[in-house]
Enzyme design. Structure first.
Site, PDB file in Angstrom:
ATOM      1  CE  LYS A 188      27.113  78.358  57.651  1.00 31.84           C
ATOM      2  NZ  LYS A 188      26.629  78.312  59.059  1.00 31.84           N
ATOM      3  CG  ASP A 220      23.550  78.575  60.972  1.00 30.45           C
ATOM      4  OD1 ASP A 220      23.396  79.740  60.529  1.00 30.45           O
ATOM      5  OD2 ASP A 220      24.556  78.241  61.627  1.00 30.45           O
ATOM      6  CG  ASP A 248       9.870  71.233  51.802  1.00 28.04           C
ATOM      7  OD1 ASP A 248       9.470  71.820  50.784  1.00 28.04           O
ATOM      8  OD2 ASP A 248       9.932  69.992  51.896  1.00 28.04           O
TER       9      ASP A 248
HETATM   10  C1  IPM Z   1      10.750  72.036  45.045  1.00 27.39           C
HETATM   11  C2  IPM Z   1      11.161  70.593  44.896  1.00 27.39           C
HETATM   12  C3  IPM Z   1      12.142  70.475  43.743  1.00 27.39           C
HETATM   13  C4  IPM Z   1      13.351  71.326  44.070  1.00 27.39           C
HETATM   14  C5  IPM Z   1      12.555  69.037  43.394  1.00 27.39           C
HETATM   15  C6  IPM Z   1      11.362  68.149  43.132  1.00 27.39           C
HETATM   16  C7  IPM Z   1      13.501  69.004  42.225  1.00 27.39           C
HETATM   17  O1  IPM Z   1      11.691  70.120  46.088  1.00 27.39           O
HETATM   18  O2  IPM Z   1      10.151  72.589  44.097  1.00 27.39           O
HETATM   19  O3  IPM Z   1      11.001  72.616  46.092  1.00 27.39           O
HETATM   20  O4  IPM Z   1      14.283  70.864  44.728  1.00 27.39           O
HETATM   21  O5  IPM Z   1      13.377  72.488  43.642  1.00 27.39           O
HETATM   22 MG    MG Z   2      11.589  71.484  47.696  1.00 26.01          MG
END
Ligand code: IPM
Ligand code: MG
Length: 353
Positions: A188, A220, A248
């Site tokens: 960023k 972004d 994610d």
């Molecule tokens: C991940 C999880 C962890 C992070 C959490 C549970 C602390 O979201 O491994 O991605 O934020 O790294």
């Molecule tokens: Mg995570």
């Protein structure tokens, strides 16, 4: 091979049990594997008063690799921060210096319909997110909530040294050399100086890898491009917080976060292996969870820490075979396939192996 096993909380217990059955297959074939169980996360807080107790520290430090399920659950949500399960996870990452987090997002052709994206957008997807794991705003000081002029102020610090950026950059370039030879560095830099340095350092080390093409993208835009046209990426490298979010997002391209393994490595390829997903308290103890991300984490363990490409390839092939045969846990189920429980999925992978 000394493996420290940390089932953790929630579905961690069920999925790790299935992953251990896979390891047992190799054991029965003569592979020398020693496992030792320990506590991490909420279960460790309850039993030992710390999310990363000393006993666990000793076992984890002495092991060649760590296999982790998941940590966390609503019963610990109101704990003071040092007694939160997540602290255990962050603590072991930092303690073992596991700075390089590899999160592959691979779409199995059989699961193309399980993704919320159109099959043509995701079919054949194979990207590797390389996330820095021991720095950034996760660990930066000063941090905390203070009272200033009678008002509460929350503060965290985004910080990276050039050495930290260089070492994760090199992991990404090396990974790309074994893949499609493209690295996209995500930052960023239009707003944040920390990530200006990030970009500068990536540009500085790029000439060490003349066969790899380096590009840059603002975070972004990267979030948008991941759903618009994810197949443009090969290796993405980014800092801890951006990597948390983007990984994610990338996981859902593959149909379910229940499919994604991860490796967290130190400089000597000692590693901790865990599914990308969390402890899923809503389905914990019901034998419903998808154990494949954890089983594929064992494959990564054999590949990265134990250099056993043959054994790793056999696990990958077994998982493909089970999916091709139509077995699905609830998260990836669609009509016409065979719905199985967590342990039945384990049965199928063991049988395929
Ligand atoms: C991940 C999880 C962890 C992070 C959490 C549970 C602390 O979201 O491994 O991605 O934020 O790294
Ligand atoms: Mg995570």
């Amino acid at each position: 091979m000394k493996i420290c096993v940390l089932p953790g909380d929630g579905i961690g217990v069920e999925i790790v049990a299935q992953a251990l059955r896979v390891l047992d297959v190799f054991k029965s074939e003569g592979m020398k594997i020693e496992t030792e169980h320990a506590l991490l996360g909420g279960c460790a807080v309850d039993a030992a008063g710390s999310p990363y107790p000393e006993a666990t520290q000793n076992i984890a430090r002495a092991a060649d690799a760590v296999l982790l399920g998941a940590v966390g659950g609503p019963q610990w949500d109101n704990n003071p921060r040092p007694l939160r399960p997540e602290r255990g996870l962050l603590g072991i990452r930092k303690d073992l210096n596991l700075f390089a987090n590899l999160r592959p997002a691979v779409l199995y052709p059989e699961l193309a319909n399980a993704s919320t994206l159109k099959p043509e957008v995701v079919s054949g997807l194979d990207i590797m997110i390389v996330r820095e794991l021991t720095g950034d705003i996760y660990f930066g000081e000063p941090r905390g909530i203070t009272v200033e002029n009678g008002k509460r102020v929350g503060r965290n610090t985004m910080i990276y040294s050039e050495d930290e950026i260089r070492r994760i950059g090199r992991v990404a370039f090396k990974a790309a050399q074994k893949r499609n030879k493209k690295v996209c560095s995500v930052d960023k830099m239009n707003v944040l100086e920390t990530t200006q340095l990030w970009r500068d350092v990536m540009i500085e080390i790029a000439p060490e890898y003349p066969d790899v093409e380096l590009s840059h993208m603002l975070v972004d835009n990267a979030a948008m491009q991941l759903v618009r046209n994810p197949k443009q990426f090969d290796v993405m490298v980014t800092g801890n917080i951006f990597g948390d979010i983007l990984s994610d997002e990338a996981s859902m391209l593959t149909g379910s976060i229940g499919m994604l393994p991860s490796a967290s490595l130190d400089e000597n390829n000692k590693g901790m292996y865990e599914p990308c997903h969390g402890s899923a308290p809503d389905i914990a103890g019901k034998n419903l969870a998808n154990p494949l991300a954890t089983i594929l984490s064992v494959s990564m363990m054999l590949r990265y820490t134990f250099n056993d490409e043959v054994a790793a390839g056999r696990i990958d092939a077994a998982v493909k075979k089970v999916l091709a045969a139509g077995y699905r846990t609830g998260d990836i189920y669609e009509p016409g396939t065979k719905k199985v429980s967590c342990s039945e999925m384990g049965d199928q992978v063991v049988a395929a192996l």
